[in-house]
Design a protein around this motif. Structure first.
Motif, PDB file in Angstrom:
ATOM      1  N   PRO A 132      -1.281  10.295  -4.764  1.00 39.73           N
ATOM      2  CA  PRO A 132      -1.438  10.358  -3.479  1.00 39.73           C
ATOM      3  C   PRO A 132      -0.401  11.266  -2.694  1.00 39.73           C
ATOM      4  O   PRO A 132       0.870  11.010  -3.272  1.00 39.73           O
ATOM      5  CB  PRO A 132      -1.654   8.796  -3.101  1.00 39.73           C
ATOM      6  CG  PRO A 132      -2.485   8.287  -4.266  1.00 39.73           C
ATOM      7  CD  PRO A 132      -1.658   9.138  -5.651  1.00 39.73           C
ATOM      8  N   ALA A 133      -0.087  11.166  -1.301  1.00 38.90           N
ATOM      9  CA  ALA A 133       1.106  11.630  -0.819  1.00 38.90           C
ATOM     10  C   ALA A 133       1.908  10.292  -0.273  1.00 38.90           C
ATOM     11  O   ALA A 133       1.363   9.472  -0.235  1.00 38.90           O
ATOM     12  CB  ALA A 133       0.707  12.371   0.625  1.00 38.90           C
ATOM     13  N   VAL A 154       6.301  -4.027  -6.109  1.00 45.33           N
ATOM     14  CA  VAL A 154       6.099  -4.339  -4.621  1.00 45.33           C
ATOM     15  C   VAL A 154       4.990  -3.413  -4.198  1.00 45.33           C
ATOM     16  O   VAL A 154       4.074  -3.662  -3.534  1.00 45.33           O
ATOM     17  CB  VAL A 154       7.084  -4.542  -3.261  1.00 45.33           C
ATOM     18  CG1 VAL A 154       6.864  -4.526  -2.202  1.00 45.33           C
ATOM     19  CG2 VAL A 154       7.982  -5.659  -3.769  1.00 45.33           C
ATOM     20  N   ALA A 155       5.957  -1.542  -4.080  1.00 41.90           N
ATOM     21  CA  ALA A 155       4.834  -0.237  -4.113  1.00 41.90           C
ATOM     22  C   ALA A 155       3.045  -0.166  -4.138  1.00 41.90           C
ATOM     23  O   ALA A 155       3.519  -1.116  -5.742  1.00 41.90           O
ATOM     24  CB  ALA A 155       5.462   0.303  -4.206  1.00 41.90           C
ATOM     25  N   ASP A 156       2.479   0.845  -3.661  1.00 40.82           N
ATOM     26  CA  ASP A 156       1.073   0.833  -4.690  1.00 40.82           C
ATOM     27  C   ASP A 156       1.531   1.689  -5.604  1.00 40.82           C
ATOM     28  O   ASP A 156       1.068   1.332  -6.991  1.00 40.82           O
ATOM     29  CB  ASP A 156       0.138   1.429  -3.985  1.00 40.82           C
ATOM     30  CG  ASP A 156      -1.182   1.791  -4.243  1.00 40.82           C
ATOM     31  OD1 ASP A 156      -1.827   0.544  -5.490  1.00 40.82           O
ATOM     32  OD2 ASP A 156      -1.602   2.580  -4.859  1.00 40.82           O
ATOM     33  N   ARG A 157       2.650   3.087  -5.686  1.00 44.15           N
ATOM     34  CA  ARG A 157       2.919   3.652  -7.067  1.00 44.15           C
ATOM     35  C   ARG A 157       3.989   4.176  -6.519  1.00 44.15           C
ATOM     36  O   ARG A 157       4.791   4.092  -5.411  1.00 44.15           O
ATOM     37  CB  ARG A 157       1.487   5.329  -6.275  1.00 44.15           C
ATOM     38  CG  ARG A 157       0.452   4.291  -7.215  1.00 44.15           C
ATOM     39  CD  ARG A 157      -0.793   5.570  -6.799  1.00 44.15           C
ATOM     40  NE  ARG A 157      -1.678   5.142  -7.171  1.00 44.15           N
ATOM     41  CZ  ARG A 157      -3.007   5.292  -8.491  1.00 44.15           C
ATOM     42  NH1 ARG A 157      -1.327   5.486  -9.490  1.00 44.15           N
ATOM     43  NH2 ARG A 157      -3.749   4.897  -7.918  1.00 44.15           N
ATOM     44  N   VAL A 158       4.770   4.220  -7.554  1.00 46.54           N
ATOM     45  CA  VAL A 158       6.267   4.510  -7.746  1.00 46.54           C
ATOM     46  C   VAL A 158       5.986   5.909  -8.351  1.00 46.54           C
ATOM     47  O   VAL A 158       5.449   6.324  -9.391  1.00 46.54           O
ATOM     48  CB  VAL A 158       7.125   4.212  -7.293  1.00 46.54           C
ATOM     49  CG1 VAL A 158       8.773   5.033  -8.260  1.00 46.54           C
ATOM     50  CG2 VAL A 158       7.341   2.550  -7.073  1.00 46.54           C
ATOM     51  N   ASP A 206       0.730  -1.184  -0.422  1.00 46.67           N
ATOM     52  CA  ASP A 206      -0.054  -0.242  -0.197  1.00 46.67           C
ATOM     53  C   ASP A 206       0.761   1.090  -0.621  1.00 46.67           C
ATOM     54  O   ASP A 206       0.215   2.632   0.582  1.00 46.67           O
ATOM     55  CB  ASP A 206      -0.578   0.098   0.314  1.00 46.67           C
ATOM     56  CG  ASP A 206       0.080  -0.228   2.556  1.00 46.67           C
ATOM     57  OD1 ASP A 206       0.996  -0.509   2.549  1.00 46.67           O
ATOM     58  OD2 ASP A 206      -0.661   0.192   3.802  1.00 46.67           O
ATOM     59  N   ASP A 207       1.722   1.161  -0.410  1.00 47.80           N
ATOM     60  CA  ASP A 207       2.889   2.390  -0.635  1.00 47.80           C
ATOM     61  C   ASP A 207       2.816   2.779  -1.309  1.00 47.80           C
ATOM     62  O   ASP A 207       2.886   2.636  -2.661  1.00 47.80           O
ATOM     63  CB  ASP A 207       4.684   1.866   0.217  1.00 47.80           C
ATOM     64  CG  ASP A 207       5.041   1.799   1.649  1.00 47.80           C
ATOM     65  OD1 ASP A 207       4.415   2.276   2.101  1.00 47.80           O
ATOM     66  OD2 ASP A 207       6.055   0.912   2.217  1.00 47.80           O
ATOM     67  N   VAL A 208       3.173   3.910  -1.141  1.00 50.45           N
ATOM     68  CA  VAL A 208       3.159   5.781  -2.084  1.00 50.45           C
ATOM     69  C   VAL A 208       4.892   6.416  -2.193  1.00 50.45           C
ATOM     70  O   VAL A 208       5.528   6.372  -1.132  1.00 50.45           O
ATOM     71  CB  VAL A 208       2.271   6.425  -2.019  1.00 50.45           C
ATOM     72  CG1 VAL A 208       2.354   7.920  -3.557  1.00 50.45           C
ATOM     73  CG2 VAL A 208       0.884   5.893  -2.564  1.00 50.45           C
TER      74      VAL A 208
END
Length: 299
Positions: free
Chosen positions: A121-122, A73-77, A53-55
């Motif tokens: 997203p932040a 792995v991350a939700d967004r980069v 769920d990491d941005v």
């Protein structure tokens, strides 16, 4: 989440092929050393504790070695890249090697020191192979500008890593150590060999982990006021704080008054103080004038 193909990450031949096609020659001016080992970037992602769920914001993605590993792995980069050619090529590399994740990638073509906002997203995490020549100012700028960043893992020159993670009393404890600790708990998180880079740097690299303080430092002084004390204390680190802070306070006597009021010995040196102690000194600037004023109004 669809798993990326096993060969999605960049290997040594891929990096050199991409660089050759773009006419890219890594420059010392921008501290460019490209990671060519897939195991290393996956290790960085694991050490950074990147979650689904990491941005994540990445500074200096280069050809995309770490970017692709983060996208696994991350939700967004969101990647921040200053180089015109590298910034222009990165979206195509992501689309070609990890098309199922391409919509979760964003590029900001800018100098990281000038970035004040990011798309989407932040960010919750910062993971980066920071250019050696600007590592500390970029790190501090990102932590200050984006308070939603909870976890940070940066790869920097080993000497810089030691300074960032140093504790009071250490010979390498200094301005980077104190200022990083204003924002976060800082610790060394591993070493990186030279042979995983192209071109291989002349120095070793280290990983530094920063976990943002759950609550801001309790002080009535502002960050600017505290950092001014820190800068003054280490500008002449061989001098006692009474002497080193004389310019900051207006006189040696005023510096001594602020130190005494903060519960700090005027004969100590900056390298022995915690960030909390620097904050107390900042709070007590003008202590000598306050004391004089108090005496003048006594009956």
């Amino acid at each position: 989440m669809t798993s990326p193909t096993p060969d999605a990450l960049l290997g040594p031949a891929d990096v050199r092929e991409l660089a050759g096609a773009l006419g890219v020659r890594p420059t010392k001016q921008r501290g460019q050393n490209f990671v060519i080992d897939a195991n290393t970037v996956r290790r960085i992602v694991r050490t950074a504790d990147v979650r689904p769920d990491d941005v994540v914001v990445e500074v200096g993605p280069g050809l995309g070695s770490l970017t692709l590993a983060l996208l696994e792995v991350a939700d967004r980069v969101t990647a921040v890249e200053i180089d015109d050619v590298l910034a222009g090529a990165l979206p195509s590399t992501i689309a070609a090697r990890m098309p199922e994740r391409a919509e979760r990638f964003a590029l900001v073509h800018s100098d990281a020191m000038h970035v004040q906002e990011l798309p989407g997203p932040a960010p919750t995490a910062l993971v980066a192979n920071l250019p050696y020549n600007v590592a500390v100012p970029v790190l501090l700028h990102m932590l200050d500008t984006f308070p939603t960043i909870e976890r940070t893992l940066v790869m920097v020159q080993a000497e810089v890593a030691d300074r960032l993670a140093a504790a009071p009393g250490s010979k390498v404890y200094g301005v980077p150590s104190v200022k990083a600790n204003w924002y976060a708990e800082v610790k060394r998180a591993g070493a990186i060999g030279r042979n995983v880079f192209w071109p291989a740097p002349n120095v070793d690299s280290g990983l530094v982990s920063l976990t943002r303080r759950t609550e801001p430092l309790k002080t009535t002084a502002t960050k600017r006021e505290v950092f001014a004390v820190v800068d003054a204390a280490f500008a002449q680190r061989r001098k006692t704080l009474r002497a080193a802070l004389a310019g900051w306070a207006g006189s040696a006597a005023a510096a001594e008054a602020a130190l005494v009021a903060a519960g700090v010995s005027p004969q100590t040196r900056g390298e022995s103080l915690t960030v909390e102690e620097f904050a107390r000194i900042a709070e007590n600037r003008g202590a000598e004038n306050a004391a004089e004023n108090k005496e003048s109004v006594q009956p």
